[in-house]
Write a protein that holds these residues in place. Structure first.
Motif, PDB file in Angstrom:
ATOM      1  N   PRO A 141      17.427   2.163  -2.637  1.00  0.00           N
ATOM      2  CA  PRO A 141      17.183   3.095  -3.750  1.00  0.00           C
ATOM      3  C   PRO A 141      15.707   3.253  -4.095  1.00  0.00           C
ATOM      4  N   PHE A 142      14.928   2.200  -3.911  1.00  0.00           N
ATOM      5  CA  PHE A 142      13.502   2.254  -4.245  1.00  0.00           C
ATOM      6  C   PHE A 142      12.730   3.058  -3.195  1.00  0.00           C
ATOM      7  N   LYS A 143      13.094   2.879  -1.929  1.00  0.00           N
ATOM      8  CA  LYS A 143      12.448   3.669  -0.873  1.00  0.00           C
ATOM      9  C   LYS A 143      12.761   5.148  -1.054  1.00  0.00           C
ATOM     10  N   LYS A 144      14.006   5.457  -1.396  1.00  0.00           N
ATOM     11  CA  LYS A 144      14.397   6.854  -1.597  1.00  0.00           C
ATOM     12  C   LYS A 144      13.635   7.457  -2.769  1.00  0.00           C
ATOM     13  N   TRP A 145      13.461   6.684  -3.847  1.00  0.00           N
ATOM     14  CA  TRP A 145      12.735   7.200  -5.001  1.00  0.00           C
ATOM     15  C   TRP A 145      11.292   7.529  -4.641  1.00  0.00           C
ATOM     16  N   VAL A 146      10.635   6.646  -3.905  1.00  0.00           N
ATOM     17  CA  VAL A 146       9.244   6.887  -3.519  1.00  0.00           C
ATOM     18  C   VAL A 146       9.142   8.135  -2.640  1.00  0.00           C
ATOM     19  N   GLY A 237       8.511  -7.157  -3.875  1.00  0.00           N
ATOM     20  CA  GLY A 237       8.776  -5.729  -3.913  1.00  0.00           C
ATOM     21  C   GLY A 237       8.340  -5.029  -2.652  1.00  0.00           C
ATOM     22  N   LEU A 238       8.082  -3.736  -2.802  1.00  0.00           N
ATOM     23  CA  LEU A 238       7.735  -2.867  -1.686  1.00  0.00           C
ATOM     24  C   LEU A 238       6.357  -2.279  -1.916  1.00  0.00           C
ATOM     25  N   SER A 239       5.507  -2.397  -0.907  1.00  0.00           N
ATOM     26  CA  SER A 239       4.141  -1.883  -0.980  1.00  0.00           C
ATOM     27  C   SER A 239       4.022  -0.677  -0.049  1.00  0.00           C
ATOM     28  N   PHE A 240       3.569   0.445  -0.607  1.00  0.00           N
ATOM     29  CA  PHE A 240       3.481   1.687   0.164  1.00  0.00           C
ATOM     30  C   PHE A 240       2.024   2.110   0.310  1.00  0.00           C
ATOM     31  N   HIS A 241       1.663   2.536   1.533  1.00  0.00           N
ATOM     32  CA  HIS A 241       0.320   3.036   1.789  1.00  0.00           C
ATOM     33  C   HIS A 241       0.420   4.311   2.609  1.00  0.00           C
ATOM     34  N   LYS A 242      -0.400   5.271   2.259  1.00  0.00           N
ATOM     35  CA  LYS A 242      -0.400   6.545   2.960  1.00  0.00           C
ATOM     36  C   LYS A 242      -1.102   6.409   4.306  1.00  0.00           C
ATOM     37  N   VAL A 243      -0.461   6.947   5.349  1.00  0.00           N
ATOM     38  CA  VAL A 243      -1.075   7.014   6.673  1.00  0.00           C
ATOM     39  C   VAL A 243      -0.931   8.444   7.172  1.00  0.00           C
ATOM     40  N   PRO A 256      -5.281  -5.700  -2.069  1.00  0.00           N
ATOM     41  CA  PRO A 256      -4.771  -7.067  -1.957  1.00  0.00           C
ATOM     42  C   PRO A 256      -3.338  -7.119  -1.469  1.00  0.00           C
ATOM     43  N   THR A 257      -2.610  -5.991  -1.523  1.00  0.00           N
ATOM     44  CA  THR A 257      -1.215  -5.998  -1.095  1.00  0.00           C
ATOM     45  C   THR A 257      -1.031  -5.421   0.295  1.00  0.00           C
ATOM     46  N   ARG A 258      -2.081  -5.340   1.057  1.00  0.00           N
ATOM     47  CA  ARG A 258      -1.962  -4.840   2.430  1.00  0.00           C
ATOM     48  C   ARG A 258      -1.985  -6.023   3.395  1.00  0.00           C
ATOM     49  N   GLY A 259      -1.041  -6.025   4.319  1.00  0.00           N
ATOM     50  CA  GLY A 259      -0.972  -7.109   5.285  1.00  0.00           C
ATOM     51  C   GLY A 259      -0.168  -8.265   4.758  1.00  0.00           C
ATOM     52  N   ALA A 260       1.012  -8.014   4.216  1.00  0.00           N
ATOM     53  CA  ALA A 260       1.815  -9.049   3.579  1.00  0.00           C
ATOM     54  C   ALA A 260       2.571  -9.869   4.602  1.00  0.00           C
ATOM     55  N   PHE A 261       3.856  -9.587   4.777  1.00  0.00           N
ATOM     56  CA  PHE A 261       4.675 -10.341   5.700  1.00  0.00           C
ATOM     57  C   PHE A 261       4.843  -9.616   7.027  1.00  0.00           C
ATOM     58  N   ASP A 262       4.120  -8.506   7.213  1.00  0.00           N
ATOM     59  CA  ASP A 262       4.167  -7.728   8.436  1.00  0.00           C
ATOM     60  C   ASP A 262       5.561  -7.174   8.693  1.00  0.00           C
ATOM     61  N   ILE A 263       6.383  -7.049   7.645  1.00  0.00           N
ATOM     62  CA  ILE A 263       7.670  -6.375   7.745  1.00  0.00           C
ATOM     63  C   ILE A 263       7.430  -4.964   7.238  1.00  0.00           C
ATOM     64  N   ARG A 264       7.400  -3.988   8.134  1.00  0.00           N
ATOM     65  CA  ARG A 264       6.984  -2.662   7.731  1.00  0.00           C
ATOM     66  C   ARG A 264       7.808  -1.593   8.431  1.00  0.00           C
ATOM     67  N   GLU A 265       7.808  -0.432   7.840  1.00  0.00           N
ATOM     68  CA  GLU A 265       8.414   0.735   8.459  1.00  0.00           C
ATOM     69  C   GLU A 265       7.631   1.949   8.017  1.00  0.00           C
ATOM     70  N   SER A 266       7.735   3.020   8.767  1.00  0.00           N
ATOM     71  CA  SER A 266       7.037   4.249   8.454  1.00  0.00           C
ATOM     72  C   SER A 266       8.038   5.259   7.912  1.00  0.00           C
ATOM     73  N   SER A 279       3.621   4.004   4.863  1.00  0.00           N
ATOM     74  CA  SER A 279       3.948   2.725   5.471  1.00  0.00           C
ATOM     75  C   SER A 279       4.498   1.817   4.385  1.00  0.00           C
ATOM     76  N   CYS A 280       5.681   1.292   4.607  1.00  0.00           N
ATOM     77  CA  CYS A 280       6.345   0.454   3.610  1.00  0.00           C
ATOM     78  C   CYS A 280       6.376  -0.985   4.102  1.00  0.00           C
ATOM     79  N   GLU A 281       5.855  -1.897   3.276  1.00  0.00           N
ATOM     80  CA  GLU A 281       5.835  -3.317   3.603  1.00  0.00           C
ATOM     81  C   GLU A 281       6.588  -4.107   2.534  1.00  0.00           C
ATOM     82  N   VAL A 282       7.271  -5.125   2.977  1.00  0.00           N
ATOM     83  CA  VAL A 282       8.062  -5.954   2.075  1.00  0.00           C
ATOM     84  C   VAL A 282       7.254  -7.185   1.677  1.00  0.00           C
ATOM     85  N   TRP A 283       7.215  -7.441   0.366  1.00  0.00           N
ATOM     86  CA  TRP A 283       6.616  -8.676  -0.159  1.00  0.00           C
ATOM     87  C   TRP A 283       7.736  -9.546  -0.714  1.00  0.00           C
TER      88      TRP A 283
END
Length: 309
Positions: A141-146, A237-243, A256-266, A279-283
């Protein structure tokens, strides 16, 4: 040279709780459902809350189209000090008297603790009990909202902040009434901390017990909540960065929230004047809802050096 807030967050990321806050934030502004950015100094900057329509409307954002399911609140009674990998803990003893001075503590300190790192970097977090976990279930639900609000977020008046620092959507928090933390780099190998009378064990630290900052080259940061608030020490939570385009590789950034657990999707998004992706990363381990209490927490007996009784 990496800043201390980045050192702290990086060194504590092996814990499954999420982003470790060098500047613990109030639960009045950072709680599950909060949306915001962690700035270049590691401070939380709130934008809105997904369950607060007024805060969303203020920034031209729409509410979630899917319901958010809240997990039961957890009060974790035993929460021992958390350290970075390679940092060992040694209890120096009760009623150490004049010996406290060598550790940078007052002579009336009732218990002294020494933390020592085998590597150049290190971090320590001491929290009073209980630590409370608040969370929502599920990431979808959070990814869909973003994705549905990407245009307003990336083209709104906070677009530059989001572009520079990324967007953080909070799905779980760990909060306490009182905490102390420190981080170090390069030269330091040992830090000390002390407690006053009334301490019963490191796993159940009362906020009423006196805490003393001992030796630490970078100093100890103390944070204490007021009233009904608590201080958030970890935010998952979820960290989003524009690419650009469909490229999922992240640009270099001071976020500071870039490069967390390297669990990511585009996540592809289409904006009025460009095609890009988030780019969505899980913390944090967002699926871990239990088994936190009593984790590696032992009684204080038998662990002391120089215990006088």
């Amino acid at each position: 040279m990496a800043s201390l807030e980045r050192v702290y967050a990086d060194q504590m990321r092996h814990h499954p709780y999420g982003y470790a806050l060098y500047h613990p934030a109030s639960t009045t502004t950072l709680r599950p459902g909060s949306v915001g950015v962690f700035d270049g100094l590691g401070f939380w900057n709130p934008i809105a809350h997904l369950e607060d329509p007024t805060s969303l409307q203020k920034h031209g954002l729409k509410p979630p189209t899917e319901g958010l399911e809240r997990a039961p609140s957890e009060r974790i009674r035993k929460w021992s000090p958390r350290t970075s990998s390679g940092v060992s803990e040694k209890l120096l003893g009760f009623r150490i008297g004049a010996g406290a001075l060598a550790a940078g503590l007052p002579v009336d300190a009732n218990l002294a603790v020494e933390y020592q790192s085998a590597v150049s970097y290190g971090a320590v977090l001491i929290s009073s009990s209980p630590v409370t976990r608040e969370a929502f279930y599920y990431q979808a639900p959070f990814k869909k909202w973003v994705k549905e609000n990407a245009a307003a977020l990336l083209h709104g008046h906070l677009a530059e902040d989001i572009k520079q620092h990324g967007l953080f959507v909070v799905t779980q928090t760990f909060a306490t009434k009182k905490c102390a933390l420190t981080a170090w780099r390069h030269s330091e190998r040992k830090v000390h901390f002390g407690f006053g009378a009334g301490i019963s064990g490191l796993a159940e630290l009362s906020p009423e017990v006196d805490w003393y900052a001992g030796s630490s080259e970078t100093g100890w940061n103390f944070h204490e909540a007021e009233g009904s608030e608590s201080k958030v020490v970890f935010a998952g939570g979820l960290s989003f960065h524009k690419v650009l385009g469909s490229e999922s590789r992240l640009r270099e950034s001071k976020s500071p929230t870039r490069g967390a657990f390297d669990i990511r999707e585009s996540i592809p998004v289409i904006l009025p004047d460009e095609k890009c992706a988030l780019s969505c990363e899980v913390w944090g381990d967002l699926d871990r809802h239990s088994d936190l209490e009593n984790e590696d927490d032992d009684d204080i007996d038998g662990e002391l050096e120089g215990d006088e009784g």
